[in-house]
Design an enzyme around this catalytic site. Structure first.
Site, PDB file in Angstrom:
ATOM      1  N   CYS A 102       0.868  -1.182   0.000  1.00 29.07           N
ATOM      2  CA  CYS A 102       0.000   0.000   0.000  1.00 29.07           C
ATOM      3  C   CYS A 102       0.902   1.227   0.000  1.00 29.07           C
ATOM      4  O   CYS A 102       2.106   1.127   0.212  1.00 29.07           O
ATOM      5  CB  CYS A 102      -0.852   0.043   1.253  1.00 29.07           C
ATOM      6  SG  CYS A 102      -1.858  -1.422   1.478  1.00 29.07           S
ATOM      7  N   ASN A 126       1.010  -0.004   5.894  1.00 29.43           N
ATOM      8  CA  ASN A 126       1.466  -0.815   4.766  1.00 29.43           C
ATOM      9  C   ASN A 126       2.189  -2.014   5.356  1.00 29.43           C
ATOM     10  O   ASN A 126       3.154  -1.839   6.091  1.00 29.43           O
ATOM     11  CB  ASN A 126       2.411   0.031   3.903  1.00 29.43           C
ATOM     12  CG  ASN A 126       3.153  -0.791   2.857  1.00 29.43           C
ATOM     13  OD1 ASN A 126       4.233  -0.430   2.443  1.00 29.43           O
ATOM     14  ND2 ASN A 126       2.602  -1.897   2.436  1.00 29.43           N
ATOM     15  N   GLY A 127       1.695  -3.214   5.059  1.00 29.85           N
ATOM     16  CA  GLY A 127       2.328  -4.411   5.601  1.00 29.85           C
ATOM     17  C   GLY A 127       1.272  -5.390   6.075  1.00 29.85           C
ATOM     18  O   GLY A 127       0.098  -5.261   5.725  1.00 29.85           O
ATOM     19  N   GLU A 183       9.679 -21.495 -18.397  1.00 24.26           N
ATOM     20  CA  GLU A 183       9.587 -20.130 -17.877  1.00 24.26           C
ATOM     21  C   GLU A 183      10.775 -19.283 -18.342  1.00 24.26           C
ATOM     22  O   GLU A 183      10.621 -18.124 -18.738  1.00 24.26           O
ATOM     23  CB  GLU A 183       9.494 -20.164 -16.344  1.00 24.26           C
ATOM     24  CG  GLU A 183       9.424 -18.801 -15.662  1.00 24.26           C
ATOM     25  CD  GLU A 183       8.223 -17.948 -16.067  1.00 24.26           C
ATOM     26  OE1 GLU A 183       7.327 -18.434 -16.772  1.00 24.26           O
ATOM     27  OE2 GLU A 183       8.201 -16.764 -15.681  1.00 24.26           O
ATOM     28  N   GLU A 222       9.492 -12.938 -24.371  1.00 23.51           N
ATOM     29  CA  GLU A 222       8.472 -11.886 -24.264  1.00 23.51           C
ATOM     30  C   GLU A 222       9.071 -10.494 -24.115  1.00 23.51           C
ATOM     31  O   GLU A 222       8.487  -9.526 -24.566  1.00 23.51           O
ATOM     32  CB  GLU A 222       7.437 -12.184 -23.171  1.00 23.51           C
ATOM     33  CG  GLU A 222       7.888 -12.053 -21.756  1.00 23.51           C
ATOM     34  CD  GLU A 222       6.783 -12.362 -20.742  1.00 23.51           C
ATOM     35  OE1 GLU A 222       5.608 -12.034 -20.985  1.00 23.51           O
ATOM     36  OE2 GLU A 222       7.113 -12.922 -19.687  1.00 23.51           O
ATOM     37  N   LYS A 280      -0.777  -6.715 -19.403  1.00 23.70           N
ATOM     38  CA  LYS A 280      -0.531  -7.318 -18.095  1.00 23.70           C
ATOM     39  C   LYS A 280      -1.617  -8.316 -17.737  1.00 23.70           C
ATOM     40  O   LYS A 280      -1.346  -9.366 -17.184  1.00 23.70           O
ATOM     41  CB  LYS A 280      -0.440  -6.207 -17.040  1.00 23.70           C
ATOM     42  CG  LYS A 280      -0.142  -6.693 -15.632  1.00 23.70           C
ATOM     43  CD  LYS A 280       1.256  -7.278 -15.538  1.00 23.70           C
ATOM     44  CE  LYS A 280       1.575  -7.883 -14.189  1.00 23.70           C
ATOM     45  NZ  LYS A 280       2.695  -8.835 -14.261  1.00 23.70           N
ATOM     46  N   HIS A 313      14.815 -35.755 -31.154  1.00 22.46           N
ATOM     47  CA  HIS A 313      13.733 -36.299 -32.000  1.00 22.46           C
ATOM     48  C   HIS A 313      13.276 -35.281 -33.044  1.00 22.46           C
ATOM     49  O   HIS A 313      12.173 -35.384 -33.558  1.00 22.46           O
ATOM     50  CB  HIS A 313      12.577 -36.772 -31.127  1.00 22.46           C
ATOM     51  CG  HIS A 313      12.968 -37.926 -30.252  1.00 22.46           C
ATOM     52  ND1 HIS A 313      13.101 -39.215 -30.731  1.00 22.46           N
ATOM     53  CD2 HIS A 313      13.320 -37.971 -28.943  1.00 22.46           C
ATOM     54  CE1 HIS A 313      13.498 -40.011 -29.743  1.00 22.46           C
ATOM     55  NE2 HIS A 313      13.647 -39.273 -28.658  1.00 22.46           N
ATOM     56  N   LYS A 344      10.313 -15.899 -20.535  1.00 21.75           N
ATOM     57  CA  LYS A 344      10.821 -14.604 -20.055  1.00 21.75           C
ATOM     58  C   LYS A 344      11.661 -13.948 -21.137  1.00 21.75           C
ATOM     59  O   LYS A 344      11.512 -12.773 -21.438  1.00 21.75           O
ATOM     60  CB  LYS A 344      11.693 -14.766 -18.805  1.00 21.75           C
ATOM     61  CG  LYS A 344      11.002 -14.945 -17.485  1.00 21.75           C
ATOM     62  CD  LYS A 344      10.388 -13.700 -16.907  1.00 21.75           C
ATOM     63  CE  LYS A 344       8.981 -13.506 -17.365  1.00 21.75           C
ATOM     64  NZ  LYS A 344       7.942 -14.335 -16.790  1.00 21.75           N
ATOM     65  N   TRP A 382      -3.788  -1.703  -1.305  1.00 17.70           N
ATOM     66  CA  TRP A 382      -3.730  -2.979  -2.045  1.00 17.70           C
ATOM     67  C   TRP A 382      -4.211  -4.006  -1.033  1.00 17.70           C
ATOM     68  O   TRP A 382      -3.490  -4.396  -0.122  1.00 17.70           O
ATOM     69  CB  TRP A 382      -2.289  -3.249  -2.487  1.00 17.70           C
ATOM     70  CG  TRP A 382      -2.099  -4.572  -3.149  1.00 17.70           C
ATOM     71  CD1 TRP A 382      -1.686  -5.735  -2.581  1.00 17.70           C
ATOM     72  CD2 TRP A 382      -2.292  -4.868  -4.529  1.00 17.70           C
ATOM     73  NE1 TRP A 382      -1.615  -6.728  -3.517  1.00 17.70           N
ATOM     74  CE2 TRP A 382      -1.981  -6.234  -4.715  1.00 17.70           C
ATOM     75  CE3 TRP A 382      -2.699  -4.107  -5.629  1.00 17.70           C
ATOM     76  CZ2 TRP A 382      -2.064  -6.852  -5.964  1.00 17.70           C
ATOM     77  CZ3 TRP A 382      -2.779  -4.732  -6.858  1.00 17.70           C
ATOM     78  CH2 TRP A 382      -2.464  -6.076  -7.017  1.00 17.70           C
ATOM     79  N   ARG A 418       1.474   1.455  -5.930  1.00 16.77           N
ATOM     80  CA  ARG A 418       1.616   0.503  -4.824  1.00 16.77           C
ATOM     81  C   ARG A 418       0.296  -0.180  -4.463  1.00 16.77           C
ATOM     82  O   ARG A 418       0.260  -1.077  -3.623  1.00 16.77           O
ATOM     83  CB  ARG A 418       2.155   1.228  -3.584  1.00 16.77           C
ATOM     84  CG  ARG A 418       3.483   1.915  -3.810  1.00 16.77           C
ATOM     85  CD  ARG A 418       3.920   2.624  -2.560  1.00 16.77           C
ATOM     86  NE  ARG A 418       4.159   1.694  -1.482  1.00 16.77           N
ATOM     87  CZ  ARG A 418       5.273   1.012  -1.298  1.00 16.77           C
ATOM     88  NH1 ARG A 418       6.274   1.153  -2.146  1.00 16.77           N
ATOM     89  NH2 ARG A 418       5.405   0.186  -0.291  1.00 16.77           N
TER      90      ARG A 418
HETATM   91  O1  M6R Z   1      -2.670 -12.856 -14.352  1.00 18.47           O
HETATM   92  P1  M6R Z   1      -2.343 -14.266 -14.755  1.00 18.47           P
HETATM   93  O2  M6R Z   1      -1.334 -14.900 -13.832  1.00 18.47           O
HETATM   94  O3  M6R Z   1      -3.550 -15.135 -14.903  1.00 18.47           O
HETATM   95  O4  M6R Z   1      -1.657 -14.131 -16.159  1.00 18.47           O
HETATM   96  C1  M6R Z   1      -1.291 -15.263 -16.887  1.00 18.47           C
HETATM   97  C2  M6R Z   1      -0.369 -14.912 -18.021  1.00 18.47           C
HETATM   98  O5  M6R Z   1      -0.986 -13.997 -18.882  1.00 18.47           O
HETATM   99  C3  M6R Z   1       0.950 -14.319 -17.521  1.00 18.47           C
HETATM  100  O6  M6R Z   1       1.613 -15.189 -16.635  1.00 18.47           O
HETATM  101  C4  M6R Z   1       1.878 -14.018 -18.697  1.00 18.47           C
HETATM  102  O7  M6R Z   1       2.295 -15.202 -19.294  1.00 18.47           O
HETATM  103  C5  M6R Z   1       3.075 -13.156 -18.242  1.00 18.47           C
HETATM  104  N1  M6R Z   1       3.233 -12.035 -19.106  1.00 18.47           N
HETATM  105  C6  M6R Z   1       4.362 -13.860 -18.272  1.00 18.47           C
HETATM  106  O8  M6R Z   1       5.403 -13.050 -17.870  1.00 18.47           O
END
Ligand code: M6R
Length: 608
Positions: free
Chosen positions: A2, A101-102, A481, A488, A603, A504, A485, A75, A27
């Site tokens: 927060c 906050n916490g 993952e 993207e 996001k 294969h 990363k 938050w 925040r």
């Molecule tokens: O909000 P969510 O965790 O449901 O989102 C899922 C994916 O859209 C999210 O993890 C996406 O793959 C990220 N951009 C990866 O860094």
């Protein structure tokens, strides 16, 4: 997470508070509030929703007159976003107002104590207990009362406090949550972060844990918990405002990577009490857990990758078969579900359309659902039978880092919890897993302390055209993952492959100079991975090997080696992911990419 602000001076407090909160909205932004001393009492105004709802409600601050006040942007952690749960929280008589906050970890016990003393609580927050305790301990000296309260509370906090009986001061204290004091002329300020006060002053005190600041119009005194004065050196801030919002980091992603030790600690520690896992509000009984014959894990993107790791963890610890599905596939494949199935949904935002639809599908079939979610009060959290929140705080960068790490932490908590109820681990294993889980934040910090090594490696490869990530079992799930990363945020083509599967077909893409990142954290599979590294090296690949500190043998094959600390194998993904995040970050940064907002992405994916 927060944002808090506070003001004491000659000007009107509320407009400053609103302006400061606007700078702290990153925040948290599910509700906001202010409390101002109006000459006779504390006037509190708060509202669910974005800050502008509050601002309009109080006419830009003009309807809340007074020169001493505190403010908060929330938050939600304890209690859904609502007017009542918004801060400031006030004591029974309205004498004390508190912004926080916490997380107060022992708030339930303290609440019981205060209820027995006759205090009436109105919110679901942990913060209200602080206001009530202050009023209970206050005997004419706020500092004295604050010291008593911080000896009682456990957890993390940055607190801003005002009192109607002693209105010419703002008191602030912190432990494990950020708080600064802004030093003005005839006015002083508190804030969670520097941008909130930059329009007023650039001279600040950074409070350390358990330091208590008493702000008056013309002075700021800082005390320790023995009521002794602490001498502080002011720090002059010369950052520009946008840098300050990122806490001095160039990107939110970097900030969020560095926040991981705290985020993981905040997620784990309130759930481990006296050596036992306590999963606050989940209603699943041991009997229900024993009835589950299968778990479906459903998620998207990185959350799906957490699910891939969770499969190994649940099957190893709790011995329940697990299927992991991408949510957009799950919802259309008519999975076989009955009352012996648990659907575990993972989502940072709690709003991902496909994940939400899959959850609803499961619910329609009468299947038990449990979600791991970061955003309190989000649709997935609301619609699940049970929810376990990750306490990562708001994640701004599109590429998830700290949410991923906290999701993994919850997976470990949950799998160990299930295993204990099912009797699939011994008491010794239970204790050992818990203590290894508790060591995670420090081990993540250890890796972060060596980030320059990864920055160097990134400088060697940021021009790569294709990168392959390979691993087996848990390391394969990690590869997914690491690869996501990198692609993207850096736009480098990359693929994750089960190391034994490469030959294969896909190995035909390996040519001179192709970078292969080989994950080899599991002892039983280490020699197999060495063979797979040799296979790609024989085709010209440059191999970057990632393993644990004891496996120096990797250097006999890999061109470059990265090490993570030792830990129980199932939990190593929590460590191994960190160098992969840093690698992707530094590569993207060297390529000059828009790291926090990569092209074509959002996001929260709220469309199918
Ligand atoms: O909000 P969510 O965790 O449901 O989102 C899922 C994916 O859209 C999210 O993890 C996406 O793959 C990220 N951009 C990866 O860094």
């Amino acid at each position: 997470m927060c944002g808090i602000v506070g003001y004491i001076g000659e000007d009107q407090a509320a407009p400053f508070l609103l302006n400061g909160l606007e700078k702290l909205e990153y925040r948290g932004y599910d509700s906001a509030g202010v409390a101002v001393y109006n000459g006779t009492s504390l006037q509190v105004a708060k509202a669910k929703g974005r800050l502008k709802v509050l601002s309009e409600m109080i006419n830009g601050g003009r309807d809340v007159p007074g020169t001493v006040g505190i403010g908060h942007t929330r938050w939600a952690t304890h209690g859904k976003p609502s007017d009542i749960n918004s801060h400031p929280q006030v004591s029974d008589s309205g004498k004390f107002a508190v912004v926080h906050n916490g997380i107060i970890e022992n708030y339930l016990a303290l609440k019981d104590l205060m209820v027995k003393k006759g205090k009436v609580f109105v919110s679901e927050t942990d913060t209200e207990v602080v206001a009530q305790l202050l009023e209970y301990y206050y005997k004419g000296d706020i500092l004295e009362a604050v010291i008593k309260v911080i000896h009682k509370v456990e957890g993390s906090y940055a607190l801003g406090i005002i009192c109607a009986d002693d209105p010419d001061q703002v008191v602030a204290v912190r432990k494990d949550s950020p708080l600064i004091v802004g030093l003005g002329k005839g006015e002083n300020f508190i804030a969670s972060d520097i941008p909130a006060i930059l329009n007023k002053t650039r001279d600040i005190y950074r409070l350390n844990d358990n330091e208590i600041a008493v702000l008056k119009r013309d002075s700021v005194l800082v005390y320790n918990t023995d009521k002794e004065i602490v001498t502080k050196e002011p720090v002059h801030i010369d950052w520009d405002v946008s840098a300050a919002e990122k806490g001095g980091y160039q990107h939110f992603m970097a900030k969020e990577i560095m926040e991981q030790p705290k985020a993981v600690r905040d997620t784990i520690s309130p759930r481990i009490q006296d050596g036992k896992i306590v999963l606050d509000k989940i209603t699943l009984t041991a009997e229900q857990i024993k009835r589950f014959k299968k778990i479906y894990i459903v998620a998207c993107g990185s959350a799906y990758h957490v699910g891939m790791i969770a499969k190994y963890v649940f099957e190893k610890f709790a011995r329940i078969p697990v299927e992991v599905d991408v949510a957009s596939e799950f919802r259309y494949r008519q999975p076989i579900m009955d009352d012996k199935v648990l659907v575990l949904v993972i989502s940072q935002s709690g709003e991902t359309a496909d994940t939400l639809a899959a959850l609803r599908e499961a619910k329609n079939l009468g299947v038990r659902t449990l979600s791991i979610v970061n955003v309190v009060g989000s649709s997935i959290a609301n619609d699940s039978d049970d929810v376990i929140y990750t306490w990562a705080g708001p994640e701004i960068a599109v590429a998830t880092t700290k949410a991923y790490s906290t999701q993994l932490a919850v997976v470990y908590l949950l799998a160990i919890y299930f295993a204990d109820k099912l009797g699939t681990i011994t008491a010794e294993e239970y204790s050992s897993y818990i203590s290894q889980l508790q060591s995670l934040p420090d081990k993540i910090s250890e890796i972060l302390a060596n980030k320059e090594q990864i920055q160097y490696l990134a400088s060697q490869f940021f021009n790569a055209k294709d990168v392959f990530f390979i691993g087996r079992n848990l390391d394969y799930a990690m590869s997914l993952e690491g690869s996501l990363k990198l692609k993207e945020i850096s736009y480098i083509h990359s693929e994750a492959y089960a190391a034994g599967e490469l030959k294969h077909g896909t190995i035909s893409l390996v040519e001179d100079g192709t970078l292969v990142i080989a994950l080899a954290t599991q002892d039983a599979l280490f020699d197999k991975m060495i063979s797979n590294m040799k296979e790609v090296k024989a085709r010209g690949a440059v191999v970057l090997g990632l393993t644990t500190k004891q496996n120096k043998k990797i250097e006999q094959v890999a061109d470059y080696a990265l090490y993570v600390p030792e830990l129980c194998e199932m939990m190593l993904p929590s460590l191994a992911v960190v160098p992969l995040q840093l690698f992707a970050y530094y590569v993207a940064s060297m390529k000059g990419c828009d790291i926090d907002k990569p092209r074509n992405l959002a996001k929260s994916v709220t469309v199918e």
